[in-house]
Design a protein around this motif. Structure first.
Motif, PDB file in Angstrom:
ATOM      1  N   GLY A 243      39.666 -11.699  35.819  1.00  0.00           N
ATOM      2  CA  GLY A 243      39.527 -10.825  34.962  1.00  0.00           C
ATOM      3  C   GLY A 243      40.025 -10.570  34.499  1.00  0.00           C
ATOM      4  N   ARG A 244      41.584 -11.372  34.440  1.00  0.00           N
ATOM      5  CA  ARG A 244      42.753 -11.288  33.299  1.00  0.00           C
ATOM      6  C   ARG A 244      42.286 -12.179  32.604  1.00  0.00           C
ATOM      7  NH1 ARG A 244      47.244 -10.026  37.810  1.00  0.00           N
ATOM      8  NH2 ARG A 244      46.116 -12.783  37.880  1.00  0.00           N
ATOM      9  N   ILE A 245      42.697 -12.304  31.139  1.00  0.00           N
ATOM     10  CA  ILE A 245      42.989 -12.936  30.194  1.00  0.00           C
ATOM     11  C   ILE A 245      44.007 -14.473  30.679  1.00  0.00           C
ATOM     12  CG2 ILE A 245      43.480 -13.928  27.968  1.00  0.00           C
ATOM     13  CD1 ILE A 245      41.815 -11.071  27.111  1.00  0.00           C
ATOM     14  N   THR A 246      43.344 -15.833  30.331  1.00  0.00           N
ATOM     15  CA  THR A 246      44.778 -16.562  30.945  1.00  0.00           C
ATOM     16  C   THR A 246      44.873 -17.230  29.407  1.00  0.00           C
ATOM     17  OG1 THR A 246      43.254 -17.854  31.999  1.00  0.00           O
ATOM     18  CG2 THR A 246      43.985 -16.501  33.207  1.00  0.00           C
ATOM     19  N   GLU A 247      43.843 -16.808  28.768  1.00  0.00           N
ATOM     20  CA  GLU A 247      44.293 -18.034  27.022  1.00  0.00           C
ATOM     21  C   GLU A 247      43.316 -17.522  26.271  1.00  0.00           C
ATOM     22  OE1 GLU A 247      43.985 -22.556  26.016  1.00  0.00           O
ATOM     23  OE2 GLU A 247      43.144 -22.315  27.551  1.00  0.00           O
ATOM     24  N   LYS A 248      43.700 -17.189  25.217  1.00  0.00           N
ATOM     25  CA  LYS A 248      43.052 -16.945  23.639  1.00  0.00           C
ATOM     26  C   LYS A 248      43.537 -18.161  22.656  1.00  0.00           C
ATOM     27  CE  LYS A 248      43.357 -13.158  19.932  1.00  0.00           C
ATOM     28  NZ  LYS A 248      43.466 -12.578  20.098  1.00  0.00           N
TER      29      LYS A 248
ATOM     30  N   SER B  42      39.483 -16.887  28.290  1.00  0.00           N
ATOM     31  CA  SER B  42      39.675 -17.662  29.389  1.00  0.00           C
ATOM     32  C   SER B  42      40.280 -16.557  30.267  1.00  0.00           C
ATOM     33  CB  SER B  42      40.103 -19.196  29.480  1.00  0.00           C
ATOM     34  OG  SER B  42      39.663 -19.845  28.568  1.00  0.00           O
ATOM     35  N   TYR B  43      39.401 -16.396  31.591  1.00  0.00           N
ATOM     36  CA  TYR B  43      40.094 -15.598  32.259  1.00  0.00           C
ATOM     37  C   TYR B  43      40.193 -16.269  33.670  1.00  0.00           C
ATOM     38  CZ  TYR B  43      38.023 -12.105  28.997  1.00  0.00           C
ATOM     39  OH  TYR B  43      37.739 -11.883  27.365  1.00  0.00           O
ATOM     40  N   ASP B  44      40.740 -15.155  34.421  1.00  0.00           N
ATOM     41  CA  ASP B  44      41.042 -15.738  35.993  1.00  0.00           C
ATOM     42  C   ASP B  44      40.378 -15.133  36.420  1.00  0.00           C
ATOM     43  OD1 ASP B  44      41.692 -13.143  36.543  1.00  0.00           O
ATOM     44  OD2 ASP B  44      44.559 -13.865  36.645  1.00  0.00           O
TER      45      ASP B  44
ATOM     46  N   THR C  18      51.014 -16.847  31.292  1.00  0.00           N
ATOM     47  CA  THR C  18      50.364 -16.754  32.908  1.00  0.00           C
ATOM     48  C   THR C  18      51.673 -15.337  33.796  1.00  0.00           C
ATOM     49  OG1 THR C  18      51.366 -19.264  32.143  1.00  0.00           O
ATOM     50  CG2 THR C  18      52.102 -17.947  34.722  1.00  0.00           C
ATOM     51  N   HIS C  19      49.960 -15.577  34.696  1.00  0.00           N
ATOM     52  CA  HIS C  19      50.023 -13.699  35.163  1.00  0.00           C
ATOM     53  C   HIS C  19      51.278 -13.438  36.529  1.00  0.00           C
ATOM     54  CE1 HIS C  19      47.303 -11.455  32.843  1.00  0.00           C
ATOM     55  NE2 HIS C  19      46.957 -13.103  32.632  1.00  0.00           N
TER      56      HIS C  19
END
Length: 299
Positions: free
Chosen positions: A101-106, A96-98, A126-127
């Motif tokens: 376009g950054r990964i928020t969940e793998k 999942s991404y924000d 969490t960014h």
């Protein structure tokens, strides 16, 4: 052989067993990469990467697993299905991404294990302004880890387990020049050199979009590896060198491991070959270990 399972705008799913993907994409788009690994000039293993419209859709391994890639509406990989040689699904990975376009969940689930019970691992990223907080859940057990960033959003420290396992990174001209890994009171150092070419050719950008460098790092975060940090750099790596380490537990000899990288480009300034030469230095003698070649094909 199965054909393409589904192809919709912004969504892609392809079967591992698909041998001939037909594309109406414009000419000179990346269509395939073949990775060959040699020892003593003998081909030991290979991987075939297949692309459609500049998106990686399938990786086939020599007599081993294959991987299918599916993408979301952002054009970022949303799911990877990994199969064994007999075609049985063994692992599912989802992302999942924000909005950036950054990964928020793998999350990944492995179905084939020694115990017969599935293994579930989940990462939530969490960014924040100066760091990324990582919450790892392994079969219900939660562990908090973090990645520290500098003011330029460069990764400067990876803390897997405080006081047990961490890695720090030094930069020069936005290139990682060294990394130090600390594991159970043992410290190792790796150094990196670069050429003047921009680091914008790795196939991972076709998976993870504009934030491919950060996403690649988050994707490999759990491995604790510092070697892949060179992907964060502004320029293409030319050399990797490790600090001395023991050859094995039964020997007092130490070795320094090296990798030399070279690149070839076509007349359209597209990379068509990347070579990595592996070696180690023992008692001032250089021993060749192996060689990897990534051969890019366009159409």
């Amino acid at each position: 052989m199965k054909k393409i399972m589904m192809l919709l705008a912004g969504f892609l799913a392809v079967s591992c067993s698909n041998d001939d993907i037909v594309s109406s994409a414009p000419q000179k788009k990346l269509s395939s990469i073949k990775m060959n690994y040699y020892q003593n000039d003998k081909l030991m293993t290979f991987r075939n990467f297949t692309f459609l419209n500049d998106q990686l859709v399938t990786i086939k391994y020599q007599e081993s697993a294959c991987e299918d890639y599916t993408y979301n509406i952002q054009g970022l990989v949303s799911q990877i299905l990994i199969y064994n040689l007999s075609g049985r699904l063994i692992t599912t990975i989802t992302y999942s991404y924000d909005t950036a376009g950054r990964i928020t969940e793998k999350s990944f689930k492995t179905f084939v294990t020694d115990t017969g019970e599935p293994v579930n691992v989940n990462f939530v990223f969490t960014h924040l302004a100066d760091k990324i907080v990582v919450a790892k859940t392994y079969n219900g057990d939660i562990q908090n880890e973090e990645i520290l960033m500098n003011s330029n959003k460069k990764i400067i420290k990876q803390v897997l387990k405080p006081d047990i396992h961490s890695a720090t990174f030094q930069y020069e001209n936005d290139n990682v020049t060294s990394s130090k890994t600390f594991i159970f009171n043992l410290e190792s150092t790796e150094s990196y050199s670069y050429n003047t070419l921009k680091n914008d050719y790795n196939y991972r950008k076709y998976i993870f979009g504009n934030e491919w460098k950060l996403n690649d790092y988050l994707d490999t975060f759990d491995s604790g590896s510092t070697y892949f940090v060179y992907l964060q750099s502004e320029n293409l790596i030319s050399e990797y060198t490790s600090s001395p380490s023991r050859i094995d537990n039964s020997s007092d000899k130490t070795a320094v491991y090296k990798r030399i990288f070279t690149y070839n480009f076509n007349d359209q300034k597209q990379i068509y070959k990347e070579t990595e030469i592996y070696s180690r230095i023992v008692d001032e003698t250089t021993e060749n270990i192996g060689k990897s070649e990534f051969i890019y094909t366009y159409k």
